[in-house]
Design a protein around this motif. Structure first.
Motif, PDB file in Angstrom:
ATOM      1  N   PRO A 110      71.373-100.548  14.953  1.00  0.00           N
ATOM      2  CA  PRO A 110      71.100-101.280  13.715  1.00  0.00           C
ATOM      3  C   PRO A 110      71.489-102.755  13.804  1.00  0.00           C
ATOM      4  O   PRO A 110      72.515-103.099  14.391  1.00  0.00           O
ATOM      5  CB  PRO A 110      71.960-100.548  12.669  1.00  0.00           C
ATOM      6  CG  PRO A 110      72.114 -99.168  13.225  1.00  0.00           C
ATOM      7  CD  PRO A 110      72.197 -99.344  14.709  1.00  0.00           C
ATOM      8  N   ASP A 111      70.642-103.604  13.245  1.00  0.00           N
ATOM      9  CA  ASP A 111      70.899-105.041  13.123  1.00  0.00           C
ATOM     10  C   ASP A 111      70.916-105.803  14.441  1.00  0.00           C
ATOM     11  O   ASP A 111      71.403-106.939  14.501  1.00  0.00           O
ATOM     12  CB  ASP A 111      72.234-105.297  12.384  1.00  0.00           C
ATOM     13  CG  ASP A 111      72.247-104.691  10.988  1.00  0.00           C
ATOM     14  OD1 ASP A 111      71.192-104.744  10.327  1.00  0.00           O
ATOM     15  OD2 ASP A 111      73.296-104.168  10.583  1.00  0.00           O
ATOM     16  N   THR A 153      69.371-108.107  17.333  1.00  0.00           N
ATOM     17  CA  THR A 153      68.319-109.117  17.418  1.00  0.00           C
ATOM     18  C   THR A 153      67.339-108.739  18.519  1.00  0.00           C
ATOM     19  O   THR A 153      67.644-107.927  19.407  1.00  0.00           O
ATOM     20  CB  THR A 153      68.904-110.500  17.741  1.00  0.00           C
ATOM     21  OG1 THR A 153      69.497-110.461  19.050  1.00  0.00           O
ATOM     22  CG2 THR A 153      69.948-110.904  16.712  1.00  0.00           C
TER      23      THR A 153
END
Length: 209
Positions: A190-191, A193
């Protein structure tokens, strides 16, 4: 020889940039380590460039730092390494990371790069060992979006899915869509880049060919 371009960044996609300079739009091929250093479109950008002329094509390659550009020029002198493979190498490792691999004779990191098999990696270690001395002590200009340690500061682009962007980047490097999707799914958290996804995937994928 076109060695440097400063102008307005009109477009950017993983692997490519369009820069307007003196009324002309220059299409520039870039490694992903440079893509993540680019400012937002509409802002000024400076790229260190290499202009390659062949019988069937003329290509302009751009790099965030002079060190990356000069390493690219050394890489394409290695037997069996053309501009496309050199860009692929610099998409997985920036110049400083590549130099550390050569100094440490780290063949395992090199064979994980797209298009680099064991024989090519061995050739890189042998031929580049004598050439990287030409890069020692070279000043690396500061680049907008890069921290003092040289680590890219990645600003997420609104509306972009990092996983889709990372998969597209791997496909453009030569990986099959299924391979790219599996590689991204394997490292995705998750999250993360798109840059982090690409870097981790490149280090874990089986080399092309």
């Amino acid at each position: 020889m076109i060695g440097r371009i400063r102008g307005l960044l009109l477009e950017k996609t993983p692997g490519h940039a369009l820069v307007e300079c003196a009324g002309l739009g220059y299409e520039i091929d870039i490694p992903y380590t440079t893509f993540f250093h680019l400012p937002e479109t509409g802002q000024e950008v400076t790229l260190h460039t290499h202009f390659a002329v062949r019988e069937d094509a003329q290509s302009l390659f751009g790099f965030a730092s002079r060190l990356d550009r000069d390493l690219f020029r050394l890489l394409i002198k290695v037997n069996g390494v053309g501009p496309k493979l050199a860009v692929g190498i610099l998409s997985g490792l920036d110049a400083q990371q590549f130099i550390r691999c050569v100094e440490a004779r780290d063949i395992n990191s090199l064979v994980k790069l797209p298009g680099v098999g064991k024989k090519t990696a061995e050739r890189l270690l042998i031929e580049m060992a004598d050439r990287i001395g030409q890069l020692e002590g070279q000043f690396i200009p500061s680049v907008p979006g890069v921290t003092a340690s040289g680590t890219p500061q990645v600003v997420p682009v609104a509306g972009h899915d990092p996983r889709e962007e990372a998969e597209s980047a791997l496909i453009s490097l030569g990986y099959k869509p299924q391979e790219a999707a599996r590689a991204i799914a394997k490292v995705a958290e998750p999250d993360m880049t798109s840059e982090a996804l690409i870097r981790l995937a490149l280090r874990n994928m089986i080399p092309v060919g």
